[in-house]
Design an enzyme around this catalytic site. Structure first.
Site, PDB file in Angstrom:
ATOM      1  N   GLU A 172       1.028  -1.016  -0.368  1.00  0.00           N
ATOM      2  CA  GLU A 172       0.480  -0.555  -0.143  1.00  0.00           C
ATOM      3  C   GLU A 172       1.186   1.656   0.324  1.00  0.00           C
ATOM      4  O   GLU A 172       0.206   2.347  -0.125  1.00  0.00           O
ATOM      5  CB  GLU A 172      -1.277   0.473   1.173  1.00  0.00           C
ATOM      6  N   ASP A 178      -5.228   0.801  12.145  1.00  0.00           N
ATOM      7  CA  ASP A 178      -6.244  -1.029  11.822  1.00  0.00           C
ATOM      8  C   ASP A 178      -5.336  -1.596  12.039  1.00  0.00           C
ATOM      9  O   ASP A 178      -4.214  -2.016  12.091  1.00  0.00           O
ATOM     10  CB  ASP A 178      -6.353  -0.941  10.161  1.00  0.00           C
ATOM     11  N   ASP A 218     -14.014  -4.408   9.529  1.00  0.00           N
ATOM     12  CA  ASP A 218     -13.706  -4.260   8.099  1.00  0.00           C
ATOM     13  C   ASP A 218     -14.092  -6.148   7.696  1.00  0.00           C
ATOM     14  O   ASP A 218     -14.987  -6.786   7.612  1.00  0.00           O
ATOM     15  CB  ASP A 218     -12.140  -3.767   8.187  1.00  0.00           C
ATOM     16  N   LYS A 268     -15.856  -3.031   1.446  1.00  0.00           N
ATOM     17  CA  LYS A 268     -15.054  -3.085   0.417  1.00  0.00           C
ATOM     18  C   LYS A 268     -15.996  -3.870  -1.587  1.00  0.00           C
ATOM     19  O   LYS A 268     -16.563  -4.990  -0.265  1.00  0.00           O
ATOM     20  CB  LYS A 268     -13.856  -3.566   0.590  1.00  0.00           C
ATOM     21  N   SER A 274      -5.346  -4.012  -0.763  1.00  0.00           N
ATOM     22  CA  SER A 274      -4.241  -4.389  -0.662  1.00  0.00           C
ATOM     23  C   SER A 274      -3.315  -4.696  -1.813  1.00  0.00           C
ATOM     24  O   SER A 274      -2.085  -3.751  -2.439  1.00  0.00           O
ATOM     25  CB  SER A 274      -3.487  -4.771   0.994  1.00  0.00           C
TER      26      SER A 274
HETATM   27  P1  PGA Z   1      -6.666  -5.998   2.331  1.00  0.00           P
HETATM   28  O1  PGA Z   1      -6.603  -5.438   4.207  1.00  0.00           O
HETATM   29  O2  PGA Z   1      -5.132  -6.475   2.228  1.00  0.00           O
HETATM   30  O3  PGA Z   1      -7.444  -7.432   2.852  1.00  0.00           O
HETATM   31  O4  PGA Z   1      -7.250  -5.612   1.660  1.00  0.00           O
HETATM   32  C1  PGA Z   1      -6.252  -4.117   4.354  1.00  0.00           C
HETATM   33  C2  PGA Z   1      -6.964  -3.812   5.211  1.00  0.00           C
HETATM   34  O5  PGA Z   1      -6.714  -4.726   6.387  1.00  0.00           O
HETATM   35  O6  PGA Z   1      -7.766  -3.048   5.280  1.00  0.00           O
HETATM   36 ZN    ZN Z   2      -8.830  -3.920   7.457  1.00  0.00          ZN
END
Ligand code: PGA
Ligand code: ZN
Length: 417
Positions: free
Chosen positions: A200, A236, A307, A332, A362
């Site tokens: 990221e 987070d 999340d 998401k 990510s």
């Molecule tokens: P991800 O997580 O790797 O599942 O996209 C990002 C997040 O936990 O916000």
């Molecule tokens: Zn998250």
């Protein structure tokens, strides 16, 4: 202008982690829409299954054999109808037959095709004339947990949110300056720091959770003073990645600590107080609604966001709202499948007094659709990193939207709890 779907093309492309992903073109008589799907690294257990067995190749076969024959000839304007058909073709709850990412890419590409065919930008098409408010960018500046490597902090993301900014451009600029300032601070804290960054674009350093928060406090304070507005801090925790079911504890390997529920609650409450955190995501594991609720009751002036807990799923969010588990929810779209599914969850969040936080993954692509979704659906926050191509694609699109709106553009009214 004709909005009838004439063709659907599926292809294999790559995300920012170099993983295979699906891209879809939806072609109408007058225009087309294109979307590629992102992927998570720390996924929630209740997310959709991304692809059928056989991966992206198999998904493309499903597009050609099952989906295209059903959708060609339909009107792209009818988004809900298209999304309903996708769910019917699949027939499973977690979209394992066609793949959640397949449904996502078709659903979003269709929305874009409809917007383009009507001569509108995506946010105007979805949000209408009333969509004129820009979200605050919540950006990841230090990585840890599953997103870090080696001896990084256990907390997955250290975030900034410049909630005092008066324009999106000003807010985005603040985040880049904080990101840059953090690297200067990290050079002093970690002698081996050599500018490594995560998926990221956040810094990776050999430091602990508290050192990361100190760096964040220093950088946000200094840049906030220079710019003359407040820049808030967030984390987070992605606590499902730290949770050990058999030990019934959160394992902090680097710190050498093991925290049971009570200790984790105390730890998080202390962080909120000590560092004046404005935002905490996933402080407990993805089934602990009760734990979330206790924290939400005790935390002052802080967004507590689910999340992995909600995975953009309206049934899970409904339970959360009933239990007062949080006051914010990550959105998401590919966690839940289609645009209509995500929109229903956003509407439910707003009715329940929750702040919907539109988010990247990510592993992402240079798709900028979530920038438009945040404005169209009036999400007060967009979580989409600070630097790295897939992140800046979304940030730069919001800068364009702000410019396009001209005098009508305004930052959304972000109500802190
Ligand atoms: P991800 O997580 O790797 O599942 O996209 C990002 C997040 O936990 O916000
Ligand atoms: Zn998250």
């Amino acid at each position: 202008m004709s909005t009838v779907i004439e063709d659907i093309i599926g292809r294999k492309v790559f995300n920012s982690r170099g993983e295979e992903t699906i891209e879809i073109d939806i072609v109408t008589a007058s225009s087309f829409g294109r979307t590629s799907a992102p992927a998570g690294e720390s996924r929630g257990k209740a997310e959709m299954v991304y692809y059928p067995q056989g991966g992206v190749d198999q998904a493309i076969e499903k597009v050609e054999e099952l989906i295209a024959p059903e959708l060609i000839g339909l009107n792209a304007d009818f988004q809900e109808e298209i999304d309903k058909i996708l769910r019917e073709i699949d027939g499973t709850k977690d979209l394992r037959r066609i793949g959640g990412n397949t449904a996502f890419a078709i659903s979003l590409a269709n929305a874009e095709a409809a917007a383009n065919s009507n001569g509108l930008l995506l946010f105007q098409f979805l949000g209408g004339y009333v969509a004129h408010e820009l979200p605050y960018p919540l950006g990841n500046v230090i990585s840890g947990g599953k997103h870090g490597q080696g001896k990084t902090p256990e907390i997955q993301e250290f975030l900034v949110i410049p909630h005092g900014a008066t324009s999106f451009l000003e807010a985005a600029a603040a985040n880049t300056q904080i990101h840059r300032r953090i690297s200067d601070i990290l050079k002093k804290k970690d002698k081996l720091f050599c500018g490594g960054r995560s998926d990221e674009g956040a810094w990776i350093a050999n430091i602990g959770n508290l050192e990361a928060l100190e760096a964040l406090t220093e950088a946000c304070g200094e840049i906030g003073n220079e710019l003359g507005f407040e820049c808030g801090l967030g984390v987070d925790v992605a606590a499902s990645s730290l949770w050990n079911t058999s030990k019934k504890a959160y394992i902090y390997k680097r710190e050498g600590e093991k925290r049971d529920f009570g200790e984790q609650l105390e730890f998080i409450l202390n962080l909120i107080k000590e560092y004046n955190l404005a935002y905490v995501e996933d402080p407990f594991h993805e089934e602990d609604y009760q734990g979330f609720a206790e924290l939400t009751k005790k935390a002052n002036n802080c967004l507590i966001c689910g999340d992995d807990l909600f995975v953009t799923n309206s049934e899970r969010l409904k339970r959360g709202i009933e239990m007062h588990a949080a006051n914010a929810a990550i959105i998401k779209v590919n966690q839940v499948g289609t645009l209509t599914d995500a929109w229903e969850t956003i509407e439910m969040a707003k009715r329940g007094g929750y702040v919907p936080v539109m988010s990247h993954r990510s592993g992402d692509t240079c798709d900028w659709h979530i920038a438009h979704l945040a404005v169209a659906f009036k999400c007060p926050i967009i979580k989409t990193g600070v630097v790295e191509g897939a992140r800046t694609a979304k940030i730069n699109e919001l800068i364009r939207i702000e410019e396009f709106l001209g005098d009508r553009a305004k930052m959304v009214d972000l109500q802190m709890p």
